[in-house]
Design a protein around this motif. Structure first.
Motif, PDB file in Angstrom:
ATOM      1  N   ARG A   1      16.821  43.422  50.940  1.00 21.29           N
ATOM      2  CA  ARG A   1      16.330  44.176  49.783  1.00 21.29           C
ATOM      3  C   ARG A   1      16.429  45.693  49.984  1.00 21.29           C
ATOM      4  NH1 ARG A   1       9.738  43.196  50.321  1.00 21.29           N
ATOM      5  NH2 ARG A   1       9.528  44.046  52.437  1.00 21.29           N
ATOM      6  N   LEU A   2      16.646  46.148  51.210  1.00 21.90           N
ATOM      7  CA  LEU A   2      16.740  47.584  51.461  1.00 21.90           C
ATOM      8  C   LEU A   2      18.026  48.146  50.854  1.00 21.90           C
ATOM      9  CD1 LEU A   2      15.600  50.103  52.989  1.00 21.90           C
ATOM     10  CD2 LEU A   2      17.082  49.442  54.893  1.00 21.90           C
ATOM     11  N   HIS A   3      17.905  49.262  50.139  1.00 20.21           N
ATOM     12  CA  HIS A   3      19.084  49.914  49.587  1.00 20.21           C
ATOM     13  C   HIS A   3      18.864  51.418  49.553  1.00 20.21           C
ATOM     14  CE1 HIS A   3      16.407  49.489  46.127  1.00 20.21           C
ATOM     15  NE2 HIS A   3      17.069  50.495  45.554  1.00 20.21           N
ATOM     16  N   LEU A   4      19.956  52.141  49.643  1.00 18.96           N
ATOM     17  CA  LEU A   4      19.903  53.594  49.578  1.00 18.96           C
ATOM     18  C   LEU A   4      19.694  54.006  48.128  1.00 18.96           C
ATOM     19  CD1 LEU A   4      20.260  56.458  50.734  1.00 18.96           C
ATOM     20  CD2 LEU A   4      22.732  56.155  50.504  1.00 18.96           C
ATOM     21  N   SER A   5      18.526  54.558  47.846  1.00 21.55           N
ATOM     22  CA  SER A   5      18.212  54.940  46.465  1.00 21.55           C
ATOM     23  C   SER A   5      18.238  56.442  46.253  1.00 21.55           C
ATOM     24  CB  SER A   5      16.833  54.404  46.063  1.00 21.55           C
ATOM     25  OG  SER A   5      15.805  55.058  46.810  1.00 21.55           O
ATOM     26  N   THR A   6      17.946  57.213  47.314  1.00 18.51           N
ATOM     27  CA  THR A   6      17.738  58.648  47.110  1.00 18.51           C
ATOM     28  C   THR A   6      18.262  59.455  48.292  1.00 18.51           C
ATOM     29  OG1 THR A   6      15.681  58.110  45.928  1.00 18.51           O
ATOM     30  CG2 THR A   6      16.024  60.411  46.542  1.00 18.51           C
ATOM     31  N   ILE A   7      18.993  60.506  47.991  1.00 17.35           N
ATOM     32  CA  ILE A   7      19.367  61.520  48.980  1.00 17.35           C
ATOM     33  C   ILE A   7      18.829  62.852  48.488  1.00 17.35           C
ATOM     34  CG2 ILE A   7      21.269  62.794  50.051  1.00 17.35           C
ATOM     35  CD1 ILE A   7      22.910  60.265  49.990  1.00 17.35           C
ATOM     36  N   MET A   8      18.098  63.531  49.344  1.00 19.15           N
ATOM     37  CA  MET A   8      17.506  64.808  48.975  1.00 19.15           C
ATOM     38  C   MET A   8      18.105  65.924  49.827  1.00 19.15           C
ATOM     39  SD  MET A   8      13.482  65.965  48.932  1.00 19.15           S
ATOM     40  CE  MET A   8      13.037  64.621  47.831  1.00 19.15           C
ATOM     41  N   LEU A   9      18.621  66.957  49.179  1.00 20.59           N
ATOM     42  CA  LEU A   9      19.193  68.104  49.879  1.00 20.59           C
ATOM     43  C   LEU A   9      18.077  69.082  50.208  1.00 20.59           C
ATOM     44  CD1 LEU A   9      22.330  68.593  47.616  1.00 20.59           C
ATOM     45  CD2 LEU A   9      22.257  67.531  49.869  1.00 20.59           C
ATOM     46  N   THR A  10      17.917  69.384  51.495  1.00 17.99           N
ATOM     47  CA  THR A  10      16.812  70.229  51.948  1.00 17.99           C
ATOM     48  C   THR A  10      17.339  71.504  52.602  1.00 17.99           C
ATOM     49  OG1 THR A  10      16.712  69.181  54.133  1.00 17.99           O
ATOM     50  CG2 THR A  10      15.411  68.171  52.373  1.00 17.99           C
ATOM     51  N   MET A  11      16.423  72.478  52.743  1.00 20.94           N
ATOM     52  CA  MET A  11      16.736  73.754  53.405  1.00 20.94           C
ATOM     53  C   MET A  11      17.962  74.412  52.762  1.00 20.94           C
ATOM     54  SD  MET A  11      16.031  72.723  57.369  1.00 20.94           S
ATOM     55  CE  MET A  11      14.711  71.573  57.780  1.00 20.94           C
ATOM     56  N   TYR A  12      18.014  74.363  51.464  1.00 13.48           N
ATOM     57  CA  TYR A  12      19.165  74.879  50.728  1.00 13.48           C
ATOM     58  C   TYR A  12      19.052  76.389  50.564  1.00 13.48           C
ATOM     59  CZ  TYR A  12      22.618  75.394  46.989  1.00 13.48           C
ATOM     60  OH  TYR A  12      23.697  75.772  46.232  1.00 13.48           O
ATOM     61  N   ASP A  13      20.113  77.088  50.918  1.00 14.84           N
ATOM     62  CA  ASP A  13      20.184  78.529  50.739  1.00 14.84           C
ATOM     63  C   ASP A  13      21.388  78.829  49.858  1.00 14.84           C
ATOM     64  OD1 ASP A  13      20.312  81.271  50.842  1.00 14.84           O
ATOM     65  OD2 ASP A  13      20.095  81.445  53.005  1.00 14.84           O
ATOM     66  N   GLY A  14      21.144  79.041  48.579  1.00 15.89           N
ATOM     67  CA  GLY A  14      22.217  79.226  47.623  1.00 15.89           C
ATOM     68  C   GLY A  14      23.053  80.477  47.846  1.00 15.89           C
ATOM     69  N   ARG A  15      22.589  81.382  48.721  1.00 15.04           N
ATOM     70  CA  ARG A  15      23.355  82.602  48.997  1.00 15.04           C
ATOM     71  C   ARG A  15      24.537  82.341  49.918  1.00 15.04           C
ATOM     72  NH1 ARG A  15      18.520  85.968  51.439  1.00 15.04           N
ATOM     73  NH2 ARG A  15      18.438  83.971  52.550  1.00 15.04           N
ATOM     74  N   THR A  16      24.548  81.182  50.595  1.00 16.06           N
ATOM     75  CA  THR A  16      25.616  80.910  51.557  1.00 16.06           C
ATOM     76  C   THR A  16      26.622  79.928  50.969  1.00 16.06           C
ATOM     77  OG1 THR A  16      24.478  79.032  52.602  1.00 16.06           O
ATOM     78  CG2 THR A  16      23.963  81.238  53.439  1.00 16.06           C
ATOM     79  N   ARG A  17      27.875  80.182  51.254  1.00 17.86           N
ATOM     80  CA  ARG A  17      28.936  79.298  50.785  1.00 17.86           C
ATOM     81  C   ARG A  17      28.851  77.943  51.485  1.00 17.86           C
ATOM     82  NH1 ARG A  17      31.352  77.350  46.720  1.00 17.86           N
ATOM     83  NH2 ARG A  17      33.453  76.547  47.114  1.00 17.86           N
ATOM     84  N   LEU A  18      28.401  77.914  52.737  1.00 17.13           N
ATOM     85  CA  LEU A  18      28.316  76.653  53.475  1.00 17.13           C
ATOM     86  C   LEU A  18      27.354  75.686  52.802  1.00 17.13           C
ATOM     87  CD1 LEU A  18      28.936  74.869  55.903  1.00 17.13           C
ATOM     88  CD2 LEU A  18      27.115  76.050  57.153  1.00 17.13           C
ATOM     89  N   ALA A  19      26.177  76.175  52.413  1.00 17.48           N
ATOM     90  CA  ALA A  19      25.206  75.300  51.752  1.00 17.48           C
ATOM     91  C   ALA A  19      25.778  74.724  50.462  1.00 17.48           C
ATOM     92  CB  ALA A  19      23.922  76.075  51.466  1.00 17.48           C
ATOM     93  N   GLN A  20      26.494  75.533  49.708  1.00 20.76           N
ATOM     94  CA  GLN A  20      27.111  75.049  48.472  1.00 20.76           C
ATOM     95  C   GLN A  20      28.177  74.001  48.752  1.00 20.76           C
ATOM     96  OE1 GLN A  20      28.474  78.478  46.237  1.00 20.76           O
ATOM     97  NE2 GLN A  20      26.620  79.622  46.697  1.00 20.76           N
ATOM     98  N   GLN A  21      28.961  74.210  49.799  1.00 19.63           N
ATOM     99  CA  GLN A  21      30.013  73.254  50.149  1.00 19.63           C
ATOM    100  C   GLN A  21      29.429  71.920  50.589  1.00 19.63           C
ATOM    101  OE1 GLN A  21      32.188  75.509  53.071  1.00 19.63           O
ATOM    102  NE2 GLN A  21      33.662  76.287  51.567  1.00 19.63           N
ATOM    103  N   VAL A  22      28.358  71.971  51.417  1.00 20.45           N
ATOM    104  CA  VAL A  22      27.717  70.735  51.865  1.00 20.45           C
ATOM    105  C   VAL A  22      27.147  69.982  50.672  1.00 20.45           C
ATOM    106  CG1 VAL A  22      25.789  69.789  53.197  1.00 20.45           C
ATOM    107  CG2 VAL A  22      27.217  71.587  54.190  1.00 20.45           C
ATOM    108  N   ALA A  23      26.481  70.691  49.781  1.00 16.17           N
ATOM    109  CA  ALA A  23      25.917  70.048  48.594  1.00 16.17           C
ATOM    110  C   ALA A  23      27.003  69.406  47.739  1.00 16.17           C
ATOM    111  CB  ALA A  23      25.130  71.076  47.782  1.00 16.17           C
ATOM    112  N   GLU A  24      28.097  70.109  47.540  1.00 19.66           N
ATOM    113  CA  GLU A  24      29.202  69.564  46.739  1.00 19.66           C
ATOM    114  C   GLU A  24      29.796  68.323  47.388  1.00 19.66           C
ATOM    115  OE1 GLU A  24      31.917  72.770  46.368  1.00 19.66           O
ATOM    116  OE2 GLU A  24      30.615  73.969  45.064  1.00 19.66           O
ATOM    117  N   GLU A  25      29.940  68.348  48.704  1.00 15.84           N
ATOM    118  CA  GLU A  25      30.538  67.204  49.395  1.00 15.84           C
ATOM    119  C   GLU A  25      29.638  65.977  49.315  1.00 15.84           C
ATOM    120  OE1 GLU A  25      32.391  66.070  53.799  1.00 15.84           O
ATOM    121  OE2 GLU A  25      31.962  68.160  53.257  1.00 15.84           O
TER     122      GLU A  25
END
Length: 330
Positions: free
Chosen positions: A243-267
């Motif tokens: 019955r276990l299933h992946l329901s939620t992924i939460m992006l944490t420690m996000y810093d929108g000023r950095t391109r890396l954070a945006q790239q990780v979120a997009e991926e």
């Protein structure tokens, strides 16, 4: 010459030695300074609008208990922070929530303000000595809707002691199921905070959960262990808990000023479009400060950017409830 003011400036041209005469009225007027369109002003205006939307939010509860395992074998990605603040945000919306602190460090117990010294009955006694879960649960001083099954230092040895126990992978699941079947007050959520490893404690949490919530730090290394974690989850689904299933992924420690954070979120969104919450949790000083006062950020500074983000995430988790339960029943 008229009496009008003039300004004489020497031209920095040493070869000509000429002078430039500029009349004061010929100069363009200085532009007025305004702060209405600065990045900080836009950020504050956006935060104010989000606060207003949360004040009028309407949520409903289905009457069923959702058991979410919060796991990621990588340390420092915000598992405990996500667990306690999401739990507090859900409680502020009227949900009755139990947090099970399965991490020997006991940080979730600290953040919820419940005692967890060595003599306190804890989740260790449930796993090793078959204590009923109801005997160790404490109510957080933050809210009557917020309960905690604390961890103590004894849990550090539980990995070894569980090896010789009967049904060692299912001991937490048995305790949780028994508690939910006998408690007179309905619970809306059970959140299980896991240690940063894939040992027997985490496997117990996987076996007990209905849903998996994975916090992912918006940095490169956070993605490296995700495939290993999902591989472990597939094994759990096959052998221990279908019955276990992946329901939620939460992006944490996000810093929108950095391109890396945006790239990780997009991926992450590209690979898990249905599971990733639209809400992202920003880096926040208030979120980091709150545990030192024995509080979640919801109680410590409920109007801060971090608290608003967790409250938005809680609303989003609730509104996904019907779809999540349908998938879990399938």
């Amino acid at each position: 010459m008229s009496a009008r003011a003039i300004r004489v400036e020497q031209v920095t041209n040493e070869a000509s030695g000429a002078f430039h005469v500029e009349h004061a009225e010929d100069r363009a007027p200085a532009a007025s300074v305004t702060f209405d369109d600065t990045p900080l002003a836009r950020e504050l205006a956006d935060l104010s609008a989000r606060r207003r939307r949360l004040e009028g939010v309407d949520v409903q509860f289905s009457g069923k208990t959702r058991v979410l395992t919060v796991a990621n074998q990588k340390g420092g990605v915000g598992k405990t922070t996500t667990t306690v603040n999401l739990a507090a945000a859900l409680a502020s919306l009227g949900a009755r929530v139990l947090v099970i602190d399965l991490d020997p460090q006991g940080n979730a117990s600290t953040a919820l303000g419940v005692p967890h010294d060595a003599d306190t009955p804890s989740i260790y006694d449930v796993l090793i000595d078959d204590f009923p879960l109801a005997d160790i649960i404490q109510t957080s001083p933050e809210s009557d809707n917020l309960l905690c099954a604390p961890s103590t230092i004894h849990l550090a040895g539980a990995e070894i002691e569980l090896v010789s126990q009967v049904a060692r992978e299912h001991r937490l699941r048995t305790a949780v199921d028994d508690f939910l079947a006998t408690t007179p007050e309905r619970l809306d959520f059970v959140l299980i905070d896991c240690p940063p490893s894939l040992g027997l404690l985490t496997i117990n949490a996987f076996a007990a959960g209905h849903e998996l919530l994975i916090p992912i730090q918006c940095e490169y290394y956070a993605l490296e262990g995700l495939s290993q974690l999902l591989g472990t989850v597939r094994m759990i689904q096959k052998h221990l808990n279908p019955r276990l299933h992946l329901s939620t992924i939460m992006l944490t420690m996000y810093d929108g000023r950095t391109r890396l954070a945006q790239q990780v979120a997009e991926e992450v969104r590209q690979h898990f479009p249905k599971e990733v919450l639209q809400t992202v949790i920003p880096r926040s000083v208030r979120v980091s400060e709150a545990p030192s006062f024995g509080q979640t950020v919801i109680a410590y500074d409920g109007q801060s950017a971090g608290a608003v983000a967790y409250r938005e995430a809680a609303v989003e988790v609730l509104r996904r409830e019907s779809n999540t339960q349908h998938e879990g029943d399938a």
